[in-house]
Write a protein that holds these residues in place. Structure first.
Motif, PDB file in Angstrom:
ATOM      1  N   VAL A  23       0.856  -1.177   0.000  1.00  0.00           N
ATOM      2  CA  VAL A  23       0.000   0.000   0.000  1.00  0.00           C
ATOM      3  C   VAL A  23       0.894   1.230   0.000  1.00  0.00           C
ATOM      4  N   GLY A 155      -7.060  -2.976   4.477  1.00  0.00           N
ATOM      5  CA  GLY A 155      -6.098  -1.889   4.416  1.00  0.00           C
ATOM      6  C   GLY A 155      -6.585  -0.599   5.042  1.00  0.00           C
ATOM      7  N   THR A 240      -3.537   0.430  -3.330  1.00  0.00           N
ATOM      8  CA  THR A 240      -3.357  -0.878  -2.707  1.00  0.00           C
ATOM      9  C   THR A 240      -3.211  -1.900  -3.820  1.00  0.00           C
TER      10      THR A 240
END
Length: 245
Positions: A23, A155, A240
């Motif tokens: 990420v 995430g 991501t």
């Protein structure tokens, strides 16, 4: 903002060795103003050449096997196969079983999910705002996997103390699943605070997926690390990424 210092989050999950993921944060790029500095999105008003330079910085740092498949995200539940040559298909998730193809999503408060088969045979990236969650984007992505022996990583997204929603949003989720009640608590002025991570975990549990990792970020409060649309309506996006070697 510290340009030139590219920081990344490498997901902490027991994915197979052939599954790679990362990420981007907001540092280490060349964008200016509200997009400072590693904005990865072309659709938010930033200079296109700077965004392409940012993407090249990330490609080089991560030694990506190919240019990521960038989606034209619409806050829906559509899923597509990530393939070379796709140009911004209008979907909110992509998957691949082919080595060297990079699935990617862009976020700045919405929840990015990474999914992989336990044997490393297939991977997927999912963009899940509350609308996509409600519409079933996670379930639709899971359905593209042959089995349910999967690992999921959650995430950076808006944290549970910052995600204020109206009662209609809460009622919509409760109508879909009564277990969603655990994801809401009373806020101010008739609003509710929603835990987008818990909403995702509830959905995944209903799909029979227990191995879920991540989910301990807040894009709104961690201003030095993350872009946040709720904090700053004109802002950049993080990427991501996931791929198979």
């Amino acid at each position: 903002m510290n340009k030139g210092n590219l920081d990344l989050i490498i997901p902490d999950w027991p994915a197979p060795a052939n599954v790679k993921s990362a990420v981007t944060l907001r540092t280490g790029g060349v964008s200016d103003g509200p997009y400072e500095s590693l904005n990865m999105a072309l659709h938010v008003g930033d200079d296109g050449e700077r965004v392409r330079k940012n993407r090249q910085i990330v490609n080089t740092q991560l030694k990506l096997p190919s240019e990521p498949v960038w989606l034209d995200q619409v806050h829906g539940n559509g899923v597509t196969r990530a393939e070379r040559g796709l140009v911004r298909p209008r979907f909110d998730a992509s998957f691949t079983e082919e080595s060297g193809i990079v699935s990617a999503v862009l976020t700045a408060d919405c929840l990015p999910l990474l999914i992989c088969a336990a044997d490393g045979s297939r991977v997927a990236a999912v963009h899940a705002g509350w609308r996509g969650l409600l519409a079933g984007v996670i379930g639709n992505t899971v359905a593209t996997f042959p089995g349910r022996d999967l690992l999921v990583w959650l995430g950076p997204a808006i944290g549970p103390e910052c995600f204020e929603v109206g009662s209609e949003v809460r009622e919509a989720f409760l109508s879909k699943s009564e277990s969603s009640i655990e994801a809401f608590k009373v806020g101010r002025n008739g609003k509710w605070l929603a835990d987008i991570y818990q909403l995702a975990r509830s959905e995944l549990a209903g799909l029979g997926i227990a191995r879920v990792y991540g989910g301990n970020f807040c894009t709104v409060t961690e201003a030095g690390r993350f872009f946040s649309y709720r904090r700053e309506p004109v802002t950049g996006r993080m990427a991501t990424l996931i791929w198979r070697e």
